[in-house]
Design a protein around this motif. Structure first.
Motif, PDB file in Angstrom:
ATOM      1  N   ASN A 108      16.398 -76.726 -85.716  1.00 47.73           N
ATOM      2  CA  ASN A 108      15.167 -77.459 -85.035  1.00 47.73           C
ATOM      3  C   ASN A 108      14.186 -78.373 -86.844  1.00 47.73           C
ATOM      4  N   SER A 109      14.619 -78.174 -87.223  1.00 46.21           N
ATOM      5  CA  SER A 109      13.204 -78.817 -88.458  1.00 46.21           C
ATOM      6  C   SER A 109      13.571 -78.336 -90.433  1.00 46.21           C
ATOM      7  N   ASP A 110      13.268 -79.210 -90.625  1.00 46.84           N
ATOM      8  CA  ASP A 110      13.573 -79.389 -92.286  1.00 46.84           C
ATOM      9  C   ASP A 110      14.350 -78.155 -92.711  1.00 46.84           C
ATOM     10  N   HIS A 111      14.239 -77.050 -92.554  1.00 44.03           N
ATOM     11  CA  HIS A 111      14.593 -75.372 -93.122  1.00 44.03           C
ATOM     12  C   HIS A 111      16.267 -75.647 -93.006  1.00 44.03           C
ATOM     13  N   TRP A 112      16.345 -76.054 -91.908  1.00 41.71           N
ATOM     14  CA  TRP A 112      17.984 -75.935 -91.621  1.00 41.71           C
ATOM     15  C   TRP A 112      19.024 -76.052 -92.711  1.00 41.71           C
ATOM     16  N   PRO A 113      18.587 -77.453 -93.005  1.00 38.21           N
ATOM     17  CA  PRO A 113      19.965 -77.678 -93.656  1.00 38.21           C
ATOM     18  C   PRO A 113      19.901 -76.449 -95.574  1.00 38.21           C
ATOM     19  N   PHE A 114      18.619 -75.662 -95.675  1.00 37.32           N
ATOM     20  CA  PHE A 114      18.540 -75.396 -96.447  1.00 37.32           C
ATOM     21  C   PHE A 114      19.016 -73.819 -96.262  1.00 37.32           C
ATOM     22  N   TYR A 115      19.186 -73.072 -94.897  1.00 40.37           N
ATOM     23  CA  TYR A 115      19.615 -71.493 -94.690  1.00 40.37           C
ATOM     24  C   TYR A 115      21.360 -72.252 -94.441  1.00 40.37           C
ATOM     25  N   GLU A 116      21.538 -73.622 -93.518  1.00 36.76           N
ATOM     26  CA  GLU A 116      22.924 -73.486 -93.788  1.00 36.76           C
ATOM     27  C   GLU A 116      23.896 -73.857 -95.712  1.00 36.76           C
ATOM     28  N   SER A 117      22.189 -74.097 -96.581  1.00 33.59           N
ATOM     29  CA  SER A 117      23.050 -73.944 -98.081  1.00 33.59           C
ATOM     30  C   SER A 117      23.241 -72.704 -98.570  1.00 33.59           C
ATOM     31  N   SER A 118      22.837 -71.989 -97.132  1.00 36.70           N
ATOM     32  CA  SER A 118      22.858 -70.805 -97.836  1.00 36.70           C
ATOM     33  C   SER A 118      21.362 -69.994 -99.137  1.00 36.70           C
ATOM     34  N   VAL A 119      20.549 -70.577 -98.962  1.00 38.24           N
ATOM     35  CA  VAL A 119      19.243 -70.534-100.199  1.00 38.24           C
ATOM     36  C   VAL A 119      17.760 -70.267 -99.144  1.00 38.24           C
ATOM     37  N   PRO A 120      17.295 -69.331 -99.270  1.00 38.79           N
ATOM     38  CA  PRO A 120      16.497 -68.444 -98.826  1.00 38.79           C
ATOM     39  C   PRO A 120      15.205 -69.371 -98.127  1.00 38.79           C
ATOM     40  N   SER A 121      15.084 -69.651 -96.589  1.00 40.48           N
ATOM     41  CA  SER A 121      14.118 -70.833 -96.147  1.00 40.48           C
ATOM     42  C   SER A 121      13.332 -70.104 -95.188  1.00 40.48           C
ATOM     43  N   LEU A 122      11.947 -70.982 -95.015  1.00 39.39           N
ATOM     44  CA  LEU A 122      11.291 -70.309 -94.313  1.00 39.39           C
ATOM     45  C   LEU A 122      10.860 -71.985 -92.774  1.00 39.39           C
ATOM     46  N   LEU A 123       9.950 -71.140 -91.992  1.00 36.72           N
ATOM     47  CA  LEU A 123      10.012 -72.278 -90.844  1.00 36.72           C
ATOM     48  C   LEU A 123       7.865 -72.048 -90.838  1.00 36.72           C
ATOM     49  N   VAL A 124       6.734 -72.143 -90.751  1.00 38.20           N
ATOM     50  CA  VAL A 124       5.971 -71.995 -90.635  1.00 38.20           C
ATOM     51  C   VAL A 124       4.962 -72.581 -89.575  1.00 38.20           C
ATOM     52  N   HIS A 125       4.829 -72.174 -89.017  1.00 40.79           N
ATOM     53  CA  HIS A 125       4.274 -73.637 -87.356  1.00 40.79           C
ATOM     54  C   HIS A 125       3.335 -72.913 -86.849  1.00 40.79           C
ATOM     55  N   THR A 126       2.158 -73.018 -85.408  1.00 47.96           N
ATOM     56  CA  THR A 126       1.687 -72.394 -84.250  1.00 47.96           C
ATOM     57  C   THR A 126       2.336 -73.131 -83.712  1.00 47.96           C
ATOM     58  N   GLY A 127       3.489 -73.255 -83.165  1.00 45.16           N
ATOM     59  CA  GLY A 127       3.875 -72.902 -81.696  1.00 45.16           C
ATOM     60  C   GLY A 127       4.187 -74.834 -81.127  1.00 45.16           C
ATOM     61  N   VAL A 128       5.112 -74.941 -80.501  1.00 39.67           N
ATOM     62  CA  VAL A 128       4.675 -75.959 -79.374  1.00 39.67           C
ATOM     63  C   VAL A 128       4.168 -76.322 -78.569  1.00 39.67           C
ATOM     64  N   HIS A 129       4.083 -77.359 -78.557  1.00 31.27           N
ATOM     65  CA  HIS A 129       2.753 -77.571 -77.379  1.00 31.27           C
ATOM     66  C   HIS A 129       3.184 -78.812 -76.249  1.00 31.27           C
ATOM     67  N   LYS A 130       2.660 -79.076 -74.781  1.00 29.07           N
ATOM     68  CA  LYS A 130       3.013 -80.266 -74.310  1.00 29.07           C
ATOM     69  C   LYS A 130       2.751 -81.150 -74.406  1.00 29.07           C
ATOM     70  N   ASP A 131       2.346 -81.580 -75.965  1.00 28.84           N
ATOM     71  CA  ASP A 131       2.245 -83.186 -76.530  1.00 28.84           C
ATOM     72  C   ASP A 131       3.001 -82.998 -77.652  1.00 28.84           C
ATOM     73  N   TYR A 132       4.257 -82.769 -78.036  1.00 29.09           N
ATOM     74  CA  TYR A 132       5.128 -82.723 -79.312  1.00 29.09           C
ATOM     75  C   TYR A 132       5.767 -83.744 -78.600  1.00 29.09           C
ATOM     76  N   HIS A 133       5.356 -84.389 -80.511  1.00 25.39           N
ATOM     77  CA  HIS A 133       6.445 -85.572 -79.870  1.00 25.39           C
ATOM     78  C   HIS A 133       5.991 -86.776 -78.644  1.00 25.39           C
ATOM     79  N   ARG A 134       4.958 -86.416 -78.269  1.00 24.47           N
ATOM     80  CA  ARG A 134       4.465 -87.766 -77.201  1.00 24.47           C
ATOM     81  C   ARG A 134       3.190 -88.317 -77.752  1.00 24.47           C
ATOM     82  N   PRO A 135       3.325 -89.569 -77.060  1.00 26.30           N
ATOM     83  CA  PRO A 135       1.751 -90.724 -77.740  1.00 26.30           C
ATOM     84  C   PRO A 135       0.257 -89.493 -76.865  1.00 26.30           C
ATOM     85  N   SER A 136       0.606 -88.639 -76.297  1.00 21.55           N
ATOM     86  CA  SER A 136      -0.576 -87.528 -75.658  1.00 21.55           C
ATOM     87  C   SER A 136      -1.064 -86.736 -77.246  1.00 21.55           C
TER      88      SER A 136
END
Length: 172
Positions: free
Chosen positions: A74-102
Motif C-alpha cells: 500500500n505504499s513505497d516500501h513494497w517494491p523494496f520488500y519484493e526485491s528482498s531489501v529490509p524495509s519499513l513503513l512508518v505512519h500514524t494511521g489512516v484517517h477518514k480524510d485520506y486521499h480526500r479534498p477534506s
C-alpha cells in the motif's frame, strides 16, 4: 493507495545506487495525524533485530511505537520488500480524510510531526552509522496472523522455586 507505486517501482528497477548496497528502506508516509502518541512501524520482521534497532529511550514520554505485523502493498516500501531489501513503513494511521479534498492543513498535528521527525532522524542516523545491518529475512514473506498468535502467546508462569510462594498481604 498510490497508483501502482510508480516512483518506487521505477527506482527499484533502475536504482541510482546498486540495489544490493541498499541496506534498509524507510518509507515515512502519513505522519501528520498522530493521535494518542502512536507511531506505527511496519516491516520490522523483514530483518532480524530491526525492532530492537528502532526502540529508543529518547522518545518523548507521550509517544509510543506500535510495531505491527501488518505489511501490505500500500505504499513505497513494497517494491523494496519484493526485491528482498529490509524495509519499513512508518505512519500514524489512516484517517477518514485520506486521499480526500477534506485533508486540510489545520488537521495536522504539528507537535506530533515534530516528535515523529526527531525520533526518525535519530533512528535513521543510528541505522546509517551501524557497522552492519541484518540482511533481508525471507521468512517474513510467509508470516501471518496465525503465526503471530503462536509466537506472541504469553509464557506459562514459572513454577515456584524451592516450593515456596510469596503471599503478600498488607497488614497494620
Amino acid at each position: 493507495d498510490e497508483i501502482d507505486l510508480l516512483g518506487s517501482r521505477h527506482w527499484v528497477r533502475q536504482p541510482t545506487v546498486p540495489l544490493k548496497d541498499v541496506r534498509l528502506a524507510v518509507n515515512v508516509d502519513m505522519i501528520g495525524r498522530m493521535t494518542g502518541g502512536r507511531l506505527e512501524i511496519a516491516g520490522t520482521r523483514t530483518a532480524a533485530g530491526l525492532r530492537q534497532l528502532l526502540s529508543s529511550t529518547r522518545l518523548p514520554a507521550d509517544v509510543w511505537l506500535d510495531f505491527t505485523w501488518e505489511y501490505e502493498e500500500n505504499s513505497d516500501h513494497w517494491p523494496f520488500y519484493e526485491s528482498s531489501v529490509p524495509s519499513l513503513l512508518v505512519h500514524t494511521g489512516v484517517h477518514k480524510d485520506y486521499h480526500r479534498p477534506s485533508d486540510d492543513i489545520e488537521k495536522l498535528n504539528i507537535a506530533g510531526m515534530r516528535e515523529a521527525s526527531a525520533y526518525l532522524r535519530d533512528a535513521v542516523c543510528l541505522a546509517a552509522d551501524a557497522d552492519a545491518l541484518p540482511p533481508f529475512r525471507p521468512a517474513a514473506r510467509s508470516e501471518n496472523a496465525s503465526i503471530r498468535r503462536t509466537r506472541e502467546t504469553p509464557l506459562s508462569p514459572l513454577a515456584p522455586r524451592l516450593g515456596l510462594r510469596w503471599d503478600w498481604q498488607e497488614s497494620d
